[in-house]
Design a protein around this motif. Structure first.
Motif, PDB file in Angstrom:
ATOM      1  N   THR A   8       0.783  -1.116   0.042  1.00  0.00           N
ATOM      2  CA  THR A   8       0.094  -0.022   0.096  1.00  0.00           C
ATOM      3  C   THR A   8       1.100   1.349  -0.084  1.00  0.00           C
ATOM      4  O   THR A   8       0.554   2.190  -0.603  1.00  0.00           O
ATOM      5  CB  THR A   8      -0.981   0.011   1.274  1.00  0.00           C
ATOM      6  OG1 THR A   8      -1.549  -1.220   1.226  1.00  0.00           O
ATOM      7  CG2 THR A   8      -1.961   1.423   1.204  1.00  0.00           C
ATOM      8  N   VAL A  11       2.288   1.695  -3.587  1.00  0.00           N
ATOM      9  CA  VAL A  11       1.435   2.208  -4.263  1.00  0.00           C
ATOM     10  C   VAL A  11       1.141   3.787  -4.141  1.00  0.00           C
ATOM     11  O   VAL A  11       1.084   4.729  -5.177  1.00  0.00           O
ATOM     12  CB  VAL A  11       0.109   1.471  -4.277  1.00  0.00           C
ATOM     13  CG1 VAL A  11      -1.255   2.260  -5.071  1.00  0.00           C
ATOM     14  CG2 VAL A  11       0.162  -0.023  -4.728  1.00  0.00           C
ATOM     15  N   VAL A  15       1.904   6.626  -6.956  1.00  0.00           N
ATOM     16  CA  VAL A  15       0.992   7.489  -7.574  1.00  0.00           C
ATOM     17  C   VAL A  15       1.562   9.254  -7.499  1.00  0.00           C
ATOM     18  O   VAL A  15       1.328   9.930  -8.374  1.00  0.00           O
ATOM     19  CB  VAL A  15      -0.236   7.316  -6.743  1.00  0.00           C
ATOM     20  CG1 VAL A  15      -1.431   8.552  -7.145  1.00  0.00           C
ATOM     21  CG2 VAL A  15      -0.981   5.992  -7.180  1.00  0.00           C
TER      22      VAL A  15
END
Lengths: 209, 156
Positions: A8, A11, A15
């Protein structure tokens, strides 16, 4: 902590990095030198300087002296372009830039440009420098009435504002912002070193020696 | 875990504070990162506190720490790590701004949000950074982080 927890985090970072690089790409503009407008120096000169300056900014006056000295000591090495970038915080900048734009429109920009920077400390502290700007124009050889007519014409102010908008599109926020052979320098502190680094080695030696 | 506990109003206050601080830092970092790096280099250089070699390093790393640390805090991901990071940054900024205020530059824009972002004076940012520093230190000491991505990931 599970693998899912770290994934997580990965990610999120991915981003963010993607968002930054996409935004940078979207804002990227062509900053290459265009030899039109307020330009001086040898068109075949290897060093192209495009400066975005404010006439009332003290750092811009220092950068002006650096460039002026460089042009004098290395003739034919640099071509320079001036772009208006009056800052809101400087009380007389707008008027100074409109006057300089008038000098450009009346055909003798650079002596007026030099006069504004050389006398910056004098006119910056005046309540209203309009008369001083007219006096500079006369000293350079402009007709007072022609200069006054230009100052009264909204076209000069519009040209200054349009040029500033062009600078804003290039993400210029501080002055002086100077592009030396397309490389951005902000604040002018490294300007002298940058210009000297672009000199051919033999010339650098002869100047130092 | 926290999910089974009934939330008190104070949990919502800390949640709002965490989101506000995280957003502020993430925004500040993002605004600096989308501008040409030379703009922020010039801001750092104007403080006259760092060597020439250090200025580009600071200008290239601090905005990423602000963006990533701020986003983590905003989402409540790795909250101890992110609150410690943001608290340390706020402490460093307070010291930097304090030095700038002592040098008589308190009214100047601090350049904290990049050159095209919000303009706040060094005086204002000094107070804000001190408050962020204290709040982050308190958050770091929490044992649980309700209403956070951390709590959600741990529960699953």
């Amino acid at each position: 902590m599970s693998k899912k927890y770290f994934f997580t985090g990965f990610v999120i970072v991915f981003v963010l990095v993607a968002a930054v690089f996409s935004a940078r790409a979207a804002f990227q503009k062509d900053t290459s030198f265009s030899p039109t407008g307020k330009v001086t120096g040898d068109p075949s000169a290897p060093i192209k300087i495009s400066t975005w300056s404010d006439f009332q900014c003290p750092s811009c006056a220092v950068a002006h002296k650096t460039v002026h000295h460089f042009m004098e000591t290395h003739p034919g090495m640099a071509q320079i372009k001036f772009n208006h970038f009056p800052l809101k915080g400087h009380q007389h900048a707008r008027m100074a830039h409109i006057s300089a734009e008038c000098a450009y429109r009346l055909g003798n920009f650079w002596p007026y440009h030099d006069k504004l920077y050389d006398n910056q400390e004098k006119w910056s502290v005046l309540q209203d420098p309009t008369d001083t700007f007219l006096q500079y124009a006369e000293e350079i050889g402009f007709s007072r009435s022609a200069f006054q007519a230009c100052l009264a014409d909204v076209a000069a102010e519009k040209a200054v504002l349009l040029e500033k908008m062009d600078g804003t599109k290039l993400q210029i926020e501080r002055t002086p912002t100077i592009f030396v052979n397309n490389e951005r320098l902000v604040g002018g502190k490294d300007l002298e070193a940058k210009l000297n680094s672009l000199l051919p080695k033999e010339e650098e030696k002869s100047v130092d020696g | 875990m926290t999910g089974e506990k009934k939330l008190a109003w104070v949990d919502f206050v800390w949640f709002a504070l965490r989101v506000a601080i995280g957003f502020t830092f993430a925004y500040a970092g993002f605004m600096k990162l989308i501008e040409p790096i030379e703009n922020f280099e010039s801001v750092v250089s104007d403080y006259d506190l760092f060597s020439r070699d250090l200025v580009p390093v600071i200008a290239r790393t601090v905005p990423w720490i602000e963006l990533i640390g701020g986003t983590f805090l905003l989402l409540g991901y790795a909250p101890k790590f992110s609150s410690a990071t943001i608290g340390a940054l706020a402490l460093a900024f307070s010291m930097l701004l304090g030095a700038s205020i002592l040098a008589g530059k308190g009214e100047k824009s601090c350049g904290c949000f990049g050159e095209s972002g919000i303009k706040l004076s060094a005086n204002h940012m000094f107070v804000l950074d001190l408050l962020v520093c204290i709040s982050s230190a308190r958050m770091y000491l929490f044992e649980s982080f309700p209403l956070s991505l951390h709590a959600w990931l741990i529960r699953r």
